[in-house]
Design an enzyme around this catalytic site. Structure first.
Site, PDB file in Angstrom:
ATOM      1  N   ARG A 162     -10.153   0.766   8.544  1.00 28.00           N
ATOM      2  CA  ARG A 162      -9.621  -0.569   8.824  1.00 28.00           C
ATOM      3  C   ARG A 162     -10.635  -1.428   9.573  1.00 28.00           C
ATOM      4  O   ARG A 162     -10.367  -2.596   9.847  1.00 28.00           O
ATOM      5  CB  ARG A 162      -8.376  -0.423   9.697  1.00 28.00           C
ATOM      6  N   ARG A 176      11.622  -6.690   5.600  1.00 28.20           N
ATOM      7  CA  ARG A 176      11.329  -5.293   5.247  1.00 28.20           C
ATOM      8  C   ARG A 176      12.244  -4.309   5.976  1.00 28.20           C
ATOM      9  O   ARG A 176      12.428  -4.385   7.185  1.00 28.20           O
ATOM     10  CB  ARG A 176       9.863  -4.986   5.585  1.00 28.20           C
ATOM     11  N   LYS A 205       0.830  -1.219   0.000  1.00 27.02           N
ATOM     12  CA  LYS A 205       0.000   0.000   0.000  1.00 27.02           C
ATOM     13  C   LYS A 205       0.864   1.269   0.000  1.00 27.02           C
ATOM     14  O   LYS A 205       0.620   2.204  -0.753  1.00 27.02           O
ATOM     15  CB  LYS A 205      -0.922   0.051   1.230  1.00 27.02           C
TER      16      LYS A 205
HETATM   17  P1  AMP Z   1       0.449   0.379   9.108  1.00 36.05           P
HETATM   18  O1  AMP Z   1       1.661   1.251   9.018  1.00 36.05           O
HETATM   19  O2  AMP Z   1      -0.670   0.835   8.206  1.00 36.05           O
HETATM   20  O3  AMP Z   1       0.777  -1.082   8.948  1.00 36.05           O
HETATM   21  O4  AMP Z   1      -0.126   0.560  10.603  1.00 36.05           O
HETATM   22  C1  AMP Z   1       0.663   0.197  11.726  1.00 36.05           C
HETATM   23  C2  AMP Z   1      -0.217  -0.018  12.936  1.00 36.05           C
HETATM   24  O5  AMP Z   1      -0.899   1.214  13.274  1.00 36.05           O
HETATM   25  C3  AMP Z   1      -1.340  -1.045  12.764  1.00 36.05           C
HETATM   26  O6  AMP Z   1      -0.891  -2.379  12.961  1.00 36.05           O
HETATM   27  C4  AMP Z   1      -2.304  -0.589  13.878  1.00 36.05           C
HETATM   28  O7  AMP Z   1      -1.818  -0.972  15.143  1.00 36.05           O
HETATM   29  C5  AMP Z   1      -2.210   0.923  13.795  1.00 36.05           C
HETATM   30  N1  AMP Z   1      -3.197   1.494  12.862  1.00 36.05           N
HETATM   31  C6  AMP Z   1      -2.942   2.089  11.660  1.00 36.05           C
HETATM   32  N2  AMP Z   1      -4.089   2.468  11.064  1.00 36.05           N
HETATM   33  C7  AMP Z   1      -5.096   2.105  11.901  1.00 36.05           C
HETATM   34  C8  AMP Z   1      -6.524   2.204  11.831  1.00 36.05           C
HETATM   35  N3  AMP Z   1      -7.147   2.740  10.772  1.00 36.05           N
HETATM   36  N4  AMP Z   1      -7.244   1.723  12.882  1.00 36.05           N
HETATM   37  C9  AMP Z   1      -6.641   1.173  13.958  1.00 36.05           C
HETATM   38  N5  AMP Z   1      -5.301   1.036  14.087  1.00 36.05           N
HETATM   39  C10 AMP Z   1      -4.524   1.502  13.069  1.00 36.05           C
END
Ligand code: AMP
Length: 208
Positions: free
Chosen positions: A87, A121, A13
């Site tokens: 999410r 990663r 993404k």
């Molecule tokens: P990402 O960088 O998108 O993988 O997000 C890292 C972490 O941030 C996720 O594993 C969640 O713990 C938290 N997070 C990010 N976006 C959301 C969301 N929309 N709702 C809840 N937790 C989020």
């Protein structure tokens, strides 16, 4: 043009959002990056988010929605790309009432590929470029020279938990966008160039 990117962690993404934001002058809004900024700045939200993120758990819908609304108020450009939001179905329903979305792109990548990608990663904390330690052997980002990092949540326990949470809580959102006729599904492990080509074609249809 306002876009949503949906996909399991490691589905690509962030990389796609970076490319699309440059191509179409869209603001890239990654809730994960916003939360990591809060953690680095040691804000109240950052303190709450730190432990949850480390374990792979979600931050509460209320906190996330407030954070996204604040960020959208500052936005510029020709629209935005939401990466990592919504999410949950609850986040989708709240978003659906107040934010206009033109297209949702679902990156459907199989779990073995994802586990392999996340286990190797490397991320640039400044420009967010993603590398694989299996293909890139330097310690520094080739774009901005910053020392690369391994994300704290890219450990096998957290990866497994994030994949399960994705299947149970986030994947149902794909159907919500399908019902609204806004869904573009990109299946499998296609190259970033091919992904971008397919998305551009679909987005040009939205614009025309
Ligand atoms: P990402 O960088 O998108 O993988 O997000 C890292 C972490 O941030 C996720 O594993 C969640 O713990 C938290 N997070 C990010 N976006 C959301 C969301 N929309 N709702 C809840 N937790 C989020």
């Amino acid at each position: 043009m306002n876009l949503v990117l949906i996909g399991a962690p490691g589905s690509g993404k962030g990389t796609l959002a970076n490319a699309l934001s440059k191509k179409f002058n869209l603001v890239h809004i990654s809730t994960g990056d916003l939360l990591r900024d809060e953690i680095n700045n040691q804000t109240k939200l950052g303190v709450i988010a730190k432990e949850l993120i480390k374990k792979g758990d979600f931050v509460s819908d209320d906190l996330i929605i407030k954070m996204v609304e604040n960020r959208l108020r500052e936005k510029t450009g020709n629209g935005f790309i939401l990466d990592g939001f919504p999410r949950t179905i609850n986040q989708f329903n709240i978003m659906d009432k107040s934010i206009k979305i033109d297209k949702a792109i679902y990156l459907d990548v199989d779990q073995n590929t994802i586990i392999e990608r996340l286990s190797s990663r490397l991320i640039c904390p400044i420009c967010k470029t993603v590398y694989s330690s299996k293909k890139y052997y330097k310690d520094y980002c080739e774009n901005c020279g910053t020392k690369l990092q391994i994300r704290e949540d890219d450990n096998i326990d957290s990866i497994q938990s994030r994949l399960t949470i994705f299947e149970n809580q986030t994947k149902p959102i794909v159907d919500c966008f399908r019902k609204q006729n806004k869904l573009l599904v990109l299946e499998g492990d296609i190259s970033p160039e091919e992904t971008l080509r397919k998305v551009e074609k679909a987005l040009n249809e939205v614009k025309n």
